[in-house]
Design an enzyme around this catalytic site. Structure first.
Site, PDB file in Angstrom:
ATOM      1  N   HIS A 283      -2.507   5.580  13.428  1.00  0.00           N
ATOM      2  CA  HIS A 283      -1.553   4.479  13.257  1.00  0.00           C
ATOM      3  C   HIS A 283      -0.092   4.915  13.283  1.00  0.00           C
ATOM      4  O   HIS A 283       0.798   4.078  13.354  1.00  0.00           O
ATOM      5  CB  HIS A 283      -1.823   3.735  11.945  1.00  0.00           C
ATOM      6  CG  HIS A 283      -1.361   4.489  10.735  1.00  0.00           C
ATOM      7  ND1 HIS A 283      -2.084   5.504  10.170  1.00  0.00           N
ATOM      8  CD2 HIS A 283      -0.228   4.390  10.007  1.00  0.00           C
ATOM      9  CE1 HIS A 283      -1.424   5.993   9.143  1.00  0.00           C
ATOM     10  NE2 HIS A 283      -0.295   5.348   9.013  1.00  0.00           N
TER      11      HIS A 283
HETATM   12  C1  UD1 Z   1       3.282   1.861   7.129  1.00  0.00           C
HETATM   13  C2  UD1 Z   1       4.150   3.033   6.668  1.00  0.00           C
HETATM   14  C3  UD1 Z   1       3.377   4.330   6.843  1.00  0.00           C
HETATM   15  C4  UD1 Z   1       2.024   4.260   6.171  1.00  0.00           C
HETATM   16  C5  UD1 Z   1       1.263   3.035   6.664  1.00  0.00           C
HETATM   17  C6  UD1 Z   1      -0.051   2.899   5.956  1.00  0.00           C
HETATM   18  C7  UD1 Z   1       6.585   2.792   6.993  1.00  0.00           C
HETATM   19  C8  UD1 Z   1       7.744   3.192   7.820  1.00  0.00           C
HETATM   20  N1  UD1 Z   1       5.351   3.141   7.478  1.00  0.00           N
HETATM   21  O1  UD1 Z   1       3.050   2.017   8.512  1.00  0.00           O
HETATM   22  O2  UD1 Z   1       4.129   5.377   6.254  1.00  0.00           O
HETATM   23  O3  UD1 Z   1       1.287   5.431   6.488  1.00  0.00           O
HETATM   24  O4  UD1 Z   1       2.065   1.869   6.417  1.00  0.00           O
HETATM   25  O5  UD1 Z   1      -0.915   2.045   6.613  1.00  0.00           O
HETATM   26  O6  UD1 Z   1       6.771   2.203   5.945  1.00  0.00           O
HETATM   27  N2  UD1 Z   1       0.870  -5.130  10.997  1.00  0.00           N
HETATM   28  C9  UD1 Z   1      -0.027  -6.147  10.949  1.00  0.00           C
HETATM   29  N3  UD1 Z   1      -0.487  -6.567   9.728  1.00  0.00           N
HETATM   30  C10 UD1 Z   1      -0.076  -6.009   8.566  1.00  0.00           C
HETATM   31  C11 UD1 Z   1       0.860  -4.968   8.615  1.00  0.00           C
HETATM   32  C12 UD1 Z   1       1.312  -4.541   9.832  1.00  0.00           C
HETATM   33  O7  UD1 Z   1      -0.426  -6.679  11.968  1.00  0.00           O
HETATM   34  O8  UD1 Z   1      -0.551  -6.434   7.494  1.00  0.00           O
HETATM   35  C13 UD1 Z   1       1.329  -4.641  12.309  1.00  0.00           C
HETATM   36  C14 UD1 Z   1       2.597  -5.301  12.789  1.00  0.00           C
HETATM   37  O9  UD1 Z   1       2.527  -5.371  14.176  1.00  0.00           O
HETATM   38  C15 UD1 Z   1       3.664  -4.300  12.369  1.00  0.00           C
HETATM   39  C16 UD1 Z   1       2.954  -2.991  12.571  1.00  0.00           C
HETATM   40  O10 UD1 Z   1       1.587  -3.241  12.208  1.00  0.00           O
HETATM   41  O11 UD1 Z   1       4.831  -4.410  13.114  1.00  0.00           O
HETATM   42  C17 UD1 Z   1       3.498  -1.851  11.739  1.00  0.00           C
HETATM   43  O12 UD1 Z   1       3.499  -2.200  10.352  1.00  0.00           O
HETATM   44  P1  UD1 Z   1       4.507  -1.473   9.348  1.00  0.00           P
HETATM   45  O13 UD1 Z   1       4.283  -1.960   7.977  1.00  0.00           O
HETATM   46  O14 UD1 Z   1       5.895  -1.532   9.889  1.00  0.00           O
HETATM   47  O15 UD1 Z   1       4.113   0.062   9.449  1.00  0.00           O
HETATM   48  P2  UD1 Z   1       2.686   0.775   9.411  1.00  0.00           P
HETATM   49  O16 UD1 Z   1       2.425   1.286  10.780  1.00  0.00           O
HETATM   50  O17 UD1 Z   1       1.654  -0.051   8.776  1.00  0.00           O
END
Ligand code: UD1
Length: 356
Positions: free
Chosen positions: A205
């Site tokens: 991820h």
């Molecule tokens: C985040 C943390 C990472 C951690 C990970 C655990 C940051 C910079 N990154 O990464 O350190 O290891 O969480 O899982 O804080 N999305 C969904 N549903 C959700 C959440 C996210 O669809 O409930 C999708 C969206 O397209 C979003 C993307 O995932 O833009 C990334 O989500 P984000 O929370 O920005 O970062 P993670 O990759 O989850």
């Protein structure tokens, strides 16, 4: 004592569980604030339910966005929450955007901040998590370090006076879950008709593996050409990026499945031949369960897993294929991640007040 825990992403909910329990046992007024960074039920609600945390007291509903938009929305919302509750401590967890936002908001309001899982370093300044953890450590008043290596980094950065080694709370929750569900057959194995001990659990991820289509395609190619089935427990980010770039996540040895709830994940890992991941937490969980891990990154913060032979860093398809087939590592009784009682130590440290 009143403590506000600010959490927002999946690994933080896991760390919150033993902390919440220890706070309750000690009679602490513990307020849980969920930023809303993770909002899919399988990344959020199931952890609160399965780990017996109950519902968060405050939900900011921030959701996804660019780093600036997401972190800024949290900052804007947290000031009012901290002002209303005026806690003795704000406790922040790990290295996500929720961590740095809460630390920054609280220090500027002169509310003492404690950082759980302080002192980890990848020394890779292209990772958003590296900035989040460095900035949070330098802003916080008390640094709760999980390992000796983390304590060493904090000392090197002149933060020794504010640092205390408490152990790793992930060990607390993992050992408990292992004892609770470890003897049960894995639901993933039954659902996918897998052979116990004859498959890999995979998660990918991180931005550095998902955001560049060529990089993502090469990791997916590697997972689709292994010697056993590899079940990718796909974070929504990897599903979205693969769809955007026309990368097929269901081919060769690669099977794709939705993310698992924590008990099912632990069971699935315990029955597997190995883990292939870029997650920090899963590297450690594999080590604690003594399941060989292959980490798809150029470095790791959890260096002990590599030094003790249970984790190998691998990036190209050939490196990944070789790493998953390596012989079982030598038995070790080392316990670099503590004894499973870190959460009680955290509560003791916060109850004693500032280290300064
Ligand atoms: C985040 C943390 C990472 C951690 C990970 C655990 C940051 C910079 N990154 O990464 O350190 O290891 O969480 O899982 O804080 N999305 C969904 N549903 C959700 C959440 C996210 O669809 O409930 C999708 C969206 O397209 C979003 C993307 O995932 O833009 C990334 O989500 P984000 O929370 O920005 O970062 P993670 O990759 O989850």
């Amino acid at each position: 004592m009143k403590v506000i825990s600010v959490v927002g992403a999946r690994p933080q909910f896991v760390k919150l569980a033993p902390i919440h329990r220890a706070m309750k046992a000690a009679g602490v007024d513990h307020v849980i604030v969920h930023t809303g960074q993770h909002y899919d039920p399988m990344l959020s609600d199931v952890f609160f339910e399965d780990l017996g945390i109950g519902d968060p007291d405050v939900h900011l509903g921030v959701g996804s966005g660019s780093h600036g938009v997401q972190t800024g929305s949290m900052l804007a919302a947290l000031d009012a929450v901290f002002d209303e509750h005026r806690p003795d401590w704000v406790l922040v967890y790990g290295d996500t955007n929720s961590t740095v936002a809460a630390a920054l908001s609280a220090v500027k309001m002169h509310i003492p901040v404690a950082h759980l899982e302080a002192g980890l370093r990848s020394f890779n300044r292209r990772m958003p998590e590296e900035h989040n953890r460095v900035l949070t450590d330098h802003a916080a008043d008390v640094l709760l370090a999980p390992t000796e290596v983390a304590m060493g980094h904090l000392t090197h950065e002149g933060l020794e006076d504010r640092s205390v080694m408490v152990g790793d709370v992930m060990t607390d929750v993992l050992f408990e879950m292992r004892d609770k569900v470890g003897a049960e057959p894995s639901r993933l194995v039954a659902e996918l008709g897998l052979e116990p001990g004859e498959y890999y659990v995979a998660t990918i991820h991180r931005a550095e593996n998902t955001d560049d289509p060529e990089r993502l395609a090469s990791v997916v190619d590697a997972l689709s050409a292994l010697d056993r089935p590899a079940v990718l427990l796909a974070h929504p980010r990897v599903v979205a990026k693969a769809a955007e770039h026309g990368i097929d996540l269901q081919r060769g040895t690669l099977l794709t499945h939705a993310p698992l709830a924590y008990p099912d994940l632990i069971n699935a890992v315990m029955s597997s031949a190995g883990v292939v991941t870029d997650s920090g937490g899963l590297q450690k969980e594999a080590f604690l369960l003594r399941i060989p891990c292959t980490t798809v990154r150029t470095e790791t913060e959890w260096v002990e897993t590599v030094q003790l032979g249970w984790n190998v860093l691998a990036n190209s398809a050939a490196e990944i294929a070789d790493a998953v087939r390596r012989p079982m590592p030598a038995t070790t009784f080392e316990a670099p991640y503590g004894d499973g009682n870190a959460a009680e130590r955290v509560v003791e440290v916060l109850s004693a007040g500032s280290l300064r």
